[in-house]
Design a protein around this motif. Sequence first.
Motif, PDB file in Angstrom:
ATOM      1  N   UNK A 213       0.887  -1.273  -0.056  1.00 28.99           N
ATOM      2  CA  UNK A 213       0.085  -0.091   0.135  1.00 28.99           C
ATOM      3  C   UNK A 213       0.859   1.239  -0.014  1.00 28.99           C
ATOM      4  N   UNK A 214       1.964   1.210   0.682  1.00 26.94           N
ATOM      5  CA  UNK A 214       2.886   2.331   1.096  1.00 26.94           C
ATOM      6  C   UNK A 214       3.427   2.529  -0.714  1.00 26.94           C
ATOM      7  N   UNK A 215       3.828   1.559  -1.274  1.00 27.43           N
ATOM      8  CA  UNK A 215       4.639   1.761  -2.682  1.00 27.43           C
ATOM      9  C   UNK A 215       3.483   2.089  -3.479  1.00 27.43           C
ATOM     10  N   UNK A 216       2.302   1.933  -3.605  1.00 28.86           N
ATOM     11  CA  UNK A 216       1.373   2.351  -4.305  1.00 28.86           C
ATOM     12  C   UNK A 216       0.917   3.570  -4.160  1.00 28.86           C
ATOM     13  N   UNK A 217       0.716   3.977  -2.705  1.00 29.06           N
ATOM     14  CA  UNK A 217       0.364   5.531  -2.436  1.00 29.06           C
ATOM     15  C   UNK A 217       1.497   6.583  -3.108  1.00 29.06           C
ATOM     16  N   UNK A 218       2.850   6.126  -2.593  1.00 38.61           N
ATOM     17  CA  UNK A 218       3.668   6.862  -3.047  1.00 38.61           C
ATOM     18  C   UNK A 218       3.742   7.328  -4.301  1.00 38.61           C
ATOM     19  N   UNK A 219       3.613   6.175  -5.284  1.00 45.92           N
ATOM     20  CA  UNK A 219       3.802   6.340  -6.643  1.00 45.92           C
ATOM     21  C   UNK A 219       2.671   7.155  -7.123  1.00 45.92           C
ATOM     22  N   UNK A 220       1.505   6.801  -6.711  1.00 47.38           N
ATOM     23  CA  UNK A 220       0.052   7.698  -7.134  1.00 47.38           C
ATOM     24  C   UNK A 220       0.187   9.103  -6.646  1.00 47.38           C
ATOM     25  N   UNK A 221       0.924   9.457  -5.438  1.00 52.76           N
ATOM     26  CA  UNK A 221       1.125  10.914  -4.899  1.00 52.76           C
ATOM     27  C   UNK A 221       1.877  11.628  -5.961  1.00 52.76           C
ATOM     28  N   UNK A 223       2.215  11.393  -8.941  1.00 54.79           N
ATOM     29  CA  UNK A 223       1.686  11.671 -10.324  1.00 54.79           C
ATOM     30  C   UNK A 223       0.301  12.550 -10.014  1.00 54.79           C
ATOM     31  N   UNK A 224       0.027  12.830  -8.965  1.00 51.92           N
ATOM     32  CA  UNK A 224      -1.188  13.328  -8.674  1.00 51.92           C
ATOM     33  C   UNK A 224      -0.939  14.667  -7.815  1.00 51.92           C
ATOM     34  N   UNK A 225      -1.180  14.582  -6.400  1.00 51.62           N
ATOM     35  CA  UNK A 225      -1.037  15.695  -5.725  1.00 51.62           C
ATOM     36  C   UNK A 225       0.663  16.470  -5.872  1.00 51.62           C
ATOM     37  N   UNK A 226       1.479  15.646  -6.191  1.00 54.05           N
ATOM     38  CA  UNK A 226       2.823  16.223  -6.337  1.00 54.05           C
ATOM     39  C   UNK A 226       2.886  17.021  -7.619  1.00 54.05           C
ATOM     40  N   UNK A 227       1.773  17.098  -8.639  1.00 54.82           N
ATOM     41  CA  UNK A 227       1.817  17.918  -9.734  1.00 54.82           C
ATOM     42  C   UNK A 227       0.829  19.052  -9.696  1.00 54.82           C
ATOM     43  N   UNK A 228       0.511  19.155  -8.369  1.00 54.03           N
ATOM     44  CA  UNK A 228      -0.473  20.569  -8.263  1.00 54.03           C
ATOM     45  C   UNK A 228       0.294  21.580  -7.514  1.00 54.03           C
ATOM     46  N   UNK A 229       0.290  23.031  -8.042  1.00 56.21           N
ATOM     47  CA  UNK A 229       0.761  24.071  -7.276  1.00 56.21           C
ATOM     48  C   UNK A 229      -0.118  25.096  -7.470  1.00 56.21           C
ATOM     49  N   UNK A 230      -0.528  25.845  -6.080  1.00 57.48           N
ATOM     50  CA  UNK A 230      -1.303  26.992  -6.187  1.00 57.48           C
ATOM     51  C   UNK A 230      -0.503  28.184  -5.908  1.00 57.48           C
ATOM     52  N   UNK A 231       0.711  28.277  -5.239  1.00 58.44           N
ATOM     53  CA  UNK A 231       1.257  29.335  -4.727  1.00 58.44           C
ATOM     54  C   UNK A 231       3.011  29.133  -4.499  1.00 58.44           C
ATOM     55  N   UNK A 232       3.361  27.787  -4.863  1.00 59.61           N
ATOM     56  CA  UNK A 232       4.798  27.460  -4.521  1.00 59.61           C
ATOM     57  C   UNK A 232       4.761  27.363  -3.111  1.00 59.61           C
ATOM     58  N   UNK A 233       4.083  27.479  -2.121  1.00 60.46           N
ATOM     59  CA  UNK A 233       4.444  27.438  -0.720  1.00 60.46           C
ATOM     60  C   UNK A 233       3.928  26.053  -0.472  1.00 60.46           C
ATOM     61  N   UNK A 234       4.676  25.571   0.626  1.00 56.77           N
ATOM     62  CA  UNK A 234       4.562  24.123   1.140  1.00 56.77           C
ATOM     63  C   UNK A 234       4.386  24.130   2.612  1.00 56.77           C
TER      64      UNK A 234
END
Lengths: 412, 412
Positions: A213-221, A223-234
């Motif tokens: 589950x960890x491996x699948x979640x990291x890979x999916x993140x 290509x999804x959440x880690x491809x979004x930016x609103x303001x460059x702030x983390x």
Amino acid sequence: MATDISPLAPETYPTLPAIPGVRLATAAAGIRYKGRTDVLFVGLDEGTSVAGVFTRSKCPSAPVDWCRANLAGGVARALLVNSGNANAFTGAKGADAVALSARIAAQAAGCARHEVFVASTGVIGEPLDATKFEPVLPDCVSRAEGGSAAWEAAARAIMTTDTFPKLATRTVDLDGVPMTINGIAKGAGMIQPDMATMLSFVFTDASIAAPVLQALLAAAAERSFNCVTVDGDTSTSDTLIAFATGKAAMAPIETADDPRAAAFGAALEDLLVELAQLVARDGEGARKLVTVRVKGAVDDGSARRIAFAIANSPLVKTAIAGEDANWGRVVMAVGKAGEPADRDRLAIAFGDVRVAHQGARDPDYSEDAASAVMRRPEIDLTVDIGLGTGEARVWTCDLTKAYVEINGDYRS
Amino acid sequence: MATDISPLAPETYPTLPAIPGVRLATAAAGIRYKGRTDVLFVGLDEGTSVAGVFTRSKCPSAPVDWCRANLAGGVARALLVNSGNANAFTGAKGADAVALSARIAAQAAGCARHEVFVASTGVIGEPLDATKFEPVLPDCVSRAEGGSAAWEAAARAIMTTDTFPKLATRTVDLDGVPMTINGIAKGAGMIQPDMATMLSFVFTDASIAAPVLQALLAAAAERSFNCVTVDGDTSTSDTLIAFATGKAAMAPIETADDPRAAAFGAALEDLLVELAQLVARDGEGARKLVTVRVKGAVDDGSARRIAFAIANSPLVKTAIAGEDANWGRVVMAVGKAGEPADRDRLAIAFGDVRVAHQGARDPDYSEDAASAVMRRPEIDLTVDIGLGTGEARVWTCDLTKAYVEINGDYRS
């Protein structure tokens, strides 16, 4: 705080089905807000495996520290989330508040403390009064249920500057057995790769061992959440956790090379992409959803860095807010990325209108056609670097006066 | 385009003295603007050495390409600058336009083409009609002179979205002989390190060999213009050029270890710092000049990266616009820099008010005192990382609705 719903919000919210082994309840504990819920409790049946992906901030919140430490156990029985206070940069008091929160939740849920996962979102630097969970949690445990109303209530309880709740669901057929994956998310500002959403929680009745589950979640993140930016702030608090109750009638997925793992991973990624786009649609002050596609870079990593340079450029984002097909600013952003690029090979298109190619304005470019594209609520911006086969795609939104207003406070 | 002068502008502009061997003239060539000058011509006596520092953009403008190529000769006889059109991303036409500009200027000034330096600022991606220089340059050559009015006129002719002209002067005593250094600059947006100002030109009567001048200029730029950011965006056109006429009665500085080189370098850096701060004061929409100081980082490079992460954070900049001492967002920005940092050792101060230390809100922190600091037009933000001795200092401005307005066009 914004009260109007983003014009990019979906017209309706999906109806999430129940997931065996998952029960949800919300409460108004008065953490910070008045007249709304601010606590989400999720009870999970015994045998639930867990995986998580967290902010890469060097100054993470106390709840992130807690979850990271407990992920090693691989099992979860409860999730406790509050909005209104992030319990971040709260020093030793912050860690104490998390420990107390977990103790209260464990007692109410009848599980071990290390089986409780916690997340907090809201103001940074203010101490979180965890005793506020005490009067509400036993009642949450008794009320918790898995119906569709409970899912929408859950998505609403974790909102901060969000203007609409974010929910998505998928079904995936594993060897003839239908599995459900439900997800909720919140996040509107302080959104940058590494992790895009501030908080997202995913639940499934599939039976998947925690390491898989960890491996699948990291890979999916990625290509999804880690491809979004609103303001460059983390954010200091970004948290994505997946829970698999294993209640479905299936043999457990124990290894990553199980063919069912790929099928589940694809459905999970699809779900997370929907949630990630909902986050971009709710970017603070956003009026346009922008998909930045970069192709022809020397490799995918280079394409990704160029795409983020474009997606984070205030000058590009203000131009889009102004419905101006200002490709000169896109060139500027490509140039500042520091990645291999040749001015005289660049091609740039807004929607299906190519405005520049081979280092100059496209002679066939129609300003009217480009303006029509820019007036749309959803805009595709495509840049061909012309050097190789590297590709990337990220989502962002425009930068409007409303963003400044929401974040500027303007106490005067 | 902004018409009101920035509230952070100096009350008066300095009077620049004449520099032997430097003559300036401006003209209205109708490049883009109506009713204002848009051409600066500077004639330089024979024997003038030259040095330059340019944008690190991978997509530089045609004039930057030209200047870089001609810097190798080490000599200059003329400078031609236009505003209104950046001649950037203009393909082969752009290079042709620069060559034609240099030919026209060389003919008017009576020098070789490679002794002409050119710079352009304004719209990107539109072809520059260099023939527009033809009718105005011979007249510029005959009118050119070195009085103080000519310097201010020069600073005005190169403005684009600037709201005030940027001028500075220094004198430096080299072995008992007073030397003058004059500088002008323009730049208000698309301002990020590498190089901060879009255009700046420095002139001196000192006698300095080109390689020494180059080393001094590069070092001074690193500690001045390269410490300014308005929006994190990097222009394709950033150009800083220094000209030394050698008209002063001094033996030439031929080597970098000449003690006079250090004295000259210090005065040059001081001048460039003033110009760089003027650029930050004129940041698009700026209402506050912010000095971000980071200390206690593991080394100076780390401190610098943290300082830029803070100075470029939209959430920090909008909080400052709102006069909100929001140190939680500063923690966020430290965390996202990716540099070594320990949440529980951070200390943060606005002005002389320490709002946070040792990983939590300072118990002695007075909100009233902090609010008083935040209402000032100039704000010092100091972050102590608490790990080492690395230091950095960068300048920026707040992010206001006016920035979005200026850059958003809002054609609709």
